[in-house]
Structures are given as C-alpha cells and as structure tokens.
Design a protein around this motif. Sequence first.
Motif, PDB file in Angstrom:
ATOM      1  N   GLY A  10      42.951   7.395 -95.084  1.00 21.97           N
ATOM      2  CA  GLY A  10      41.587   7.739 -95.448  1.00 21.97           C
ATOM      3  C   GLY A  10      41.397   9.234 -95.507  1.00 21.97           C
ATOM      4  N   LEU A  11      40.133   9.625 -95.535  1.00 20.01           N
ATOM      5  CA  LEU A  11      39.755  11.033 -95.596  1.00 20.01           C
ATOM      6  C   LEU A  11      39.284  11.481 -94.220  1.00 20.01           C
ATOM      7  CD1 LEU A  11      39.035  13.633 -97.177  1.00 20.01           C
ATOM      8  CD2 LEU A  11      36.809  12.569 -97.666  1.00 20.01           C
ATOM      9  N   VAL A  12      39.811  12.582 -93.755  1.00 17.84           N
ATOM     10  CA  VAL A  12      39.453  13.088 -92.438  1.00 17.84           C
ATOM     11  C   VAL A  12      39.399  14.615 -92.499  1.00 17.84           C
ATOM     12  CG1 VAL A  12      41.838  13.165 -91.634  1.00 17.84           C
ATOM     13  CG2 VAL A  12      39.976  12.909 -89.975  1.00 17.84           C
ATOM     14  N   GLN A  13      38.590  15.198 -91.676  1.00 16.47           N
ATOM     15  CA  GLN A  13      38.520  16.655 -91.611  1.00 16.47           C
ATOM     16  C   GLN A  13      39.687  17.202 -90.794  1.00 16.47           C
ATOM     17  OE1 GLN A  13      34.583  17.620 -90.100  1.00 16.47           O
ATOM     18  NE2 GLN A  13      33.801  17.828 -92.190  1.00 16.47           N
ATOM     19  N   ALA A  14      40.018  18.421 -91.058  1.00 14.22           N
ATOM     20  CA  ALA A  14      41.076  19.087 -90.300  1.00 14.22           C
ATOM     21  C   ALA A  14      40.742  19.040 -88.814  1.00 14.22           C
ATOM     22  CB  ALA A  14      41.230  20.527 -90.761  1.00 14.22           C
ATOM     23  N   GLY A  15      41.764  18.741 -88.020  1.00 13.24           N
ATOM     24  CA  GLY A  15      41.573  18.592 -86.580  1.00 13.24           C
ATOM     25  C   GLY A  15      41.297  17.166 -86.157  1.00 13.24           C
ATOM     26  N   GLY A  16      41.019  16.304 -87.121  1.00  9.95           N
ATOM     27  CA  GLY A  16      40.709  14.914 -86.816  1.00  9.95           C
ATOM     28  C   GLY A  16      41.951  14.066 -86.618  1.00  9.95           C
ATOM     29  N   SER A  17      41.707  12.762 -86.448  1.00 11.31           N
ATOM     30  CA  SER A  17      42.792  11.828 -86.169  1.00 11.31           C
ATOM     31  C   SER A  17      42.701  10.600 -87.060  1.00 11.31           C
ATOM     32  CB  SER A  17      42.735  11.374 -84.699  1.00 11.31           C
ATOM     33  OG  SER A  17      42.892  12.459 -83.824  1.00 11.31           O
ATOM     34  N   LEU A  18      43.832  10.008 -87.291  1.00 12.82           N
ATOM     35  CA  LEU A  18      43.937   8.718 -87.962  1.00 12.82           C
ATOM     36  C   LEU A  18      45.064   7.940 -87.319  1.00 12.82           C
ATOM     37  CD1 LEU A  18      43.674   9.549 -91.796  1.00 12.82           C
ATOM     38  CD2 LEU A  18      42.006   8.263 -90.444  1.00 12.82           C
ATOM     39  N   PHE A  63      57.606  19.313 -87.937  1.00 11.74           N
ATOM     40  CA  PHE A  63      56.238  19.695 -88.271  1.00 11.74           C
ATOM     41  C   PHE A  63      55.176  18.737 -87.724  1.00 11.74           C
ATOM     42  CE2 PHE A  63      55.972  16.449 -91.439  1.00 11.74           C
ATOM     43  CZ  PHE A  63      57.197  16.426 -92.096  1.00 11.74           C
ATOM     44  N   VAL A  64      55.600  17.617 -87.113  1.00 13.98           N
ATOM     45  CA  VAL A  64      54.625  16.703 -86.514  1.00 13.98           C
ATOM     46  C   VAL A  64      54.795  16.537 -85.011  1.00 13.98           C
ATOM     47  CG1 VAL A  64      54.383  15.428 -88.673  1.00 13.98           C
ATOM     48  CG2 VAL A  64      55.949  14.567 -86.888  1.00 13.98           C
ATOM     49  N   LYS A  65      55.805  17.156 -84.456  1.00 12.50           N
ATOM     50  CA  LYS A  65      56.031  17.029 -83.016  1.00 12.50           C
ATOM     51  C   LYS A  65      54.821  17.527 -82.235  1.00 12.50           C
ATOM     52  CE  LYS A  65      61.061  17.135 -82.828  1.00 12.50           C
ATOM     53  NZ  LYS A  65      62.261  17.900 -82.409  1.00 12.50           N
ATOM     54  N   GLY A  66      54.419  16.702 -81.283  1.00 19.55           N
ATOM     55  CA  GLY A  66      53.266  17.049 -80.469  1.00 19.55           C
ATOM     56  C   GLY A  66      51.939  16.626 -81.081  1.00 19.55           C
ATOM     57  N   ARG A  67      51.953  16.216 -82.346  1.00 25.29           N
ATOM     58  CA  ARG A  67      50.712  15.804 -83.002  1.00 25.29           C
ATOM     59  C   ARG A  67      50.727  14.324 -83.369  1.00 25.29           C
ATOM     60  NH1 ARG A  67      49.233  17.888 -87.880  1.00 25.29           N
ATOM     61  NH2 ARG A  67      51.407  18.146 -88.576  1.00 25.29           N
ATOM     62  N   PHE A  68      51.870  13.810 -83.781  1.00 23.51           N
ATOM     63  CA  PHE A  68      51.997  12.416 -84.211  1.00 23.51           C
ATOM     64  C   PHE A  68      52.785  11.627 -83.182  1.00 23.51           C
ATOM     65  CE2 PHE A  68      51.810  13.168 -89.118  1.00 23.51           C
ATOM     66  CZ  PHE A  68      50.639  13.898 -88.955  1.00 23.51           C
ATOM     67  N   THR A  69      52.414  10.362 -83.031  1.00 22.07           N
ATOM     68  CA  THR A  69      53.136   9.464 -82.138  1.00 22.07           C
ATOM     69  C   THR A  69      53.397   8.158 -82.850  1.00 22.07           C
ATOM     70  OG1 THR A  69      52.057  10.427 -80.196  1.00 22.07           O
ATOM     71  CG2 THR A  69      53.132   8.286 -79.912  1.00 22.07           C
ATOM     72  N   MET A  83      48.104   9.858 -85.606  1.00 29.69           N
ATOM     73  CA  MET A  83      48.152  11.230 -86.116  1.00 29.69           C
ATOM     74  C   MET A  83      46.951  11.998 -85.577  1.00 29.69           C
ATOM     75  SD  MET A  83      49.331  10.521 -90.052  1.00 29.69           S
ATOM     76  CE  MET A  83      47.758   9.837 -90.529  1.00 29.69           C
ATOM     77  N   ASN A  84      47.222  13.001 -84.797  1.00 29.65           N
ATOM     78  CA  ASN A  84      46.169  13.844 -84.210  1.00 29.65           C
ATOM     79  C   ASN A  84      46.298  15.265 -84.746  1.00 29.65           C
ATOM     80  OD1 ASN A  84      45.380  11.633 -82.597  1.00 29.65           O
ATOM     81  ND2 ASN A  84      46.820  12.226 -80.992  1.00 29.65           N
ATOM     82  N   SER A  85      45.248  16.038 -84.552  1.00 29.85           N
ATOM     83  CA  SER A  85      45.243  17.446 -84.977  1.00 29.85           C
ATOM     84  C   SER A  85      45.706  17.583 -86.419  1.00 29.85           C
ATOM     85  CB  SER A  85      46.137  18.277 -84.040  1.00 29.85           C
ATOM     86  OG  SER A  85      45.690  18.177 -82.706  1.00 29.85           O
ATOM     87  N   LEU A  86      45.140  16.770 -87.271  1.00 24.30           N
ATOM     88  CA  LEU A  86      45.574  16.760 -88.663  1.00 24.30           C
ATOM     89  C   LEU A  86      45.247  18.066 -89.370  1.00 24.30           C
ATOM     90  CD1 LEU A  86      44.682  13.079 -89.471  1.00 24.30           C
ATOM     91  CD2 LEU A  86      46.931  14.114 -89.799  1.00 24.30           C
ATOM     92  N   LYS A  87      46.125  18.427 -90.292  1.00 24.28           N
ATOM     93  CA  LYS A  87      45.993  19.664 -91.055  1.00 24.28           C
ATOM     94  C   LYS A  87      45.923  19.319 -92.551  1.00 24.28           C
ATOM     95  CE  LYS A  87      49.066  21.932 -87.731  1.00 24.28           C
ATOM     96  NZ  LYS A  87      50.334  22.686 -87.572  1.00 24.28           N
ATOM     97  N   PRO A  88      45.345  20.182 -93.335  1.00 29.11           N
ATOM     98  CA  PRO A  88      45.309  19.914 -94.785  1.00 29.11           C
ATOM     99  C   PRO A  88      46.691  19.667 -95.379  1.00 29.11           C
ATOM    100  CG  PRO A  88      43.797  21.671 -94.250  1.00 29.11           C
ATOM    101  CD  PRO A  88      44.550  21.362 -92.981  1.00 29.11           C
TER     102      PRO A  88
END
Length: 122
Positions: A10-18, A63-69, A83-88
């Motif tokens: 989906g669509l999420v703002q930067a810093g958000g999670s999915l 590039f996803v270590k520490g942000r994705f599990t 996915m946390n701390s998402l970036k553009p």
Amino acid sequence: QVQLVESGGGLVQAGGSLRLSCAASGRTFSSYTMGWFRQAPGKEREFVAAIEWNRGSTYYANFVKGRFTCSRDNAKNTVYLQMNSLKPEDTAVYYCAAGWVATTKSTTYDYWGRGTQVTVSS
C-alpha cells in the motif's frame, strides 16, 4: 508445486510501517526457504530477505537490516515481512519466492508470487 500470493502492500508515509504477507498453497511449504525480493521501476529485482524452513534462520540485505523482519508460520503456510522506518527508496513491487536454499540470487528460487506494490511517500 507451490503457489504464492502476496498481500499487505500500500501507500505509506516515510517513517511508517507495513507488514507484507505471503500465503502459500502446497503441502510442502514448510520444507522451502522463503525469500522476499523487490523491483523498482527501471531497476533489477533485488534480494530483500530470506528465512530458512527448519531453524528459521534469517538473512537480510544490508539496506534493510534493523528495519525489516522476516518471519514465517508454517502452520498457516504464511511468511511475513514486517517493514518499519520505511523510506521513499523502499518503493517497489515486493515479491515472495520459494526455493530450497537461502540465497540472494533470484534464479535459485523456484516459485514466485505476483507481487504487491509498496509506495513510500516523502
């Protein structure tokens, strides 16, 4: 034979999670290593994460270590990508895949889902 269906994009703002899910059909799901890949427009498909079937060992792209599990529930035939701390720059179509070995090479995976779109706005 394994069929894979991704969901949760989906669509999420930067810093958000999915949280992406990948539901698998087939009685041997628990025997497969499951991988997540992504492909952005104009770019090659790239490895994101993988999880082995037995010990549940996980592997991640730098590039996803520490942000994705990545996790899996063999009883539900489902693998997840939190996915946390998402970036553009995480914007891409995300695919799950099933294979026998946890590698970063897409060619080593035998089965693929159709993908789910993740869009991160700045």
